[in-house]
Design a protein around this motif. Structure first.
Motif, short mmCIF file in Angstrom:
data_model
loop_
_atom_site.label_atom_id
_atom_site.label_comp_id
_atom_site.label_asym_id
_atom_site.label_seq_id
_atom_site.Cartn_x
_atom_site.Cartn_y
_atom_site.Cartn_z
N GLY A 9 3.30 57.12 5.00
CA GLY A 9 2.62 56.46 6.16
C GLY A 9 1.10 56.78 6.35
O GLY A 9 0.68 57.98 5.96
N GLY A 10 0.56 56.25 6.95
CA GLY A 10 -0.80 56.54 7.60
C GLY A 10 -1.85 55.51 7.76
O GLY A 10 -1.06 54.17 8.34
N VAL A 11 -2.95 55.67 8.26
CA VAL A 11 -3.97 54.57 8.56
C VAL A 11 -4.71 53.92 7.54
O VAL A 11 -5.21 54.78 6.55
CB VAL A 11 -4.86 55.09 9.58
CG1 VAL A 11 -5.91 54.15 10.22
CG2 VAL A 11 -4.13 55.91 10.80
N VAL A 12 -4.61 52.68 7.46
CA VAL A 12 -5.32 51.96 6.27
C VAL A 12 -6.13 50.56 6.82
O VAL A 12 -5.62 50.08 7.78
CB VAL A 12 -4.32 51.55 5.09
CG1 VAL A 12 -3.36 50.60 5.68
CG2 VAL A 12 -5.03 51.05 3.89
N GLN A 13 -7.19 50.26 6.22
CA GLN A 13 -7.75 49.31 6.56
C GLN A 13 -7.05 47.85 5.99
O GLN A 13 -6.45 47.86 4.97
CB GLN A 13 -9.18 49.19 6.04
CG GLN A 13 -10.06 50.06 6.74
CD GLN A 13 -11.42 49.70 6.56
OE1 GLN A 13 -12.05 49.44 5.33
NE2 GLN A 13 -12.61 50.24 7.15
N ALA A 14 -7.34 46.62 6.75
CA ALA A 14 -6.71 45.47 6.32
C ALA A 14 -6.98 45.20 4.77
O ALA A 14 -8.23 45.40 4.37
CB ALA A 14 -7.03 44.47 7.21
N PRO A 89 -2.92 43.73 9.85
CA PRO A 89 -2.55 44.54 10.95
C PRO A 89 -1.38 44.17 11.55
O PRO A 89 -0.84 45.27 12.07
CB PRO A 89 -3.78 43.95 11.82
CG PRO A 89 -4.87 43.43 11.05
CD PRO A 89 -4.22 42.93 9.96
N GLU A 90 -0.61 43.25 11.43
CA GLU A 90 0.69 42.80 11.80
C GLU A 90 1.72 43.51 11.04
O GLU A 90 2.95 43.58 11.52
CB GLU A 90 0.97 41.34 11.76
CG GLU A 90 0.84 40.66 10.44
CD GLU A 90 -0.47 39.96 10.47
OE1 GLU A 90 -1.74 40.65 10.95
OE2 GLU A 90 -0.65 38.88 9.95
N SER A 119 -5.53 48.82 10.26
CA SER A 119 -6.74 48.32 11.24
C SER A 119 -7.48 46.94 10.70
O SER A 119 -7.68 46.93 9.49
CB SER A 119 -7.88 49.65 11.33
OG SER A 119 -8.50 50.05 10.04
N SER A 120 -8.09 46.23 11.57
CA SER A 120 -8.76 45.04 11.18
C SER A 120 -10.24 45.33 11.00
O SER A 120 -10.81 46.45 11.17
CB SER A 120 -8.54 44.00 12.23
OG SER A 120 -9.02 44.46 13.20
#
Length: 120
Positions: A9-14, A89-90, A119-120
């Protein structure tokens, strides 16, 4: 029961992609289980994402991820994967994997999950 550890997992842009992994341990019966991915947000019920048959020949997807996510497995490595593309984002949630018992229900024990944030 199957014991699992999820990662990736992690943080990714839309619009981006991530690949989740789930390694199973314990009894050497991983290759006999249908395996699934699920996701959950705080205060909401756990949602089915995808499942794959014991030998990998059949895959099943929730309506919200069809055409964007792909489940696969490597029984030699006791691992199931979830390739996620065109993330929205959803799709933000904690993602869990688990095996299915003989009654086609997820086992009672769950791993710690892996957080996916889009993130959007």
């Amino acid at each position: 029961q199957v014991q699992v550890v999820e990662s990736g997992g992690g943080v990714v842009q839309a619009g981006g992609s991530l690949r989740l992994s789930c390694v199973a341990s314990g009894r050497n019966t991983f290759s006999t289980y249908v395996m699934g991915w699920f996701r959950q947000n705080p205060g909401k019920e756990r949602e089915f994402v995808a499942a794959i048959s014991a030998r990998g020949g059949n895959q099943y997807y929730g309506d919200s991820v069809k055409g964007r996510f792909s489940i696969s497995r490597d029984n030699a490595r006791n691992t199931v994967y979830l390739q996620m593309s065109n993330l929205k984002p959803e799709d933000t949630a904690v993602y869990y994997c688990n095996g299915y018992d003989a009654d086609n229900r997820p086992f009672d024990t769950w791993g710690q999950g892996t957080q996916v944030t889009v993130s959007s």
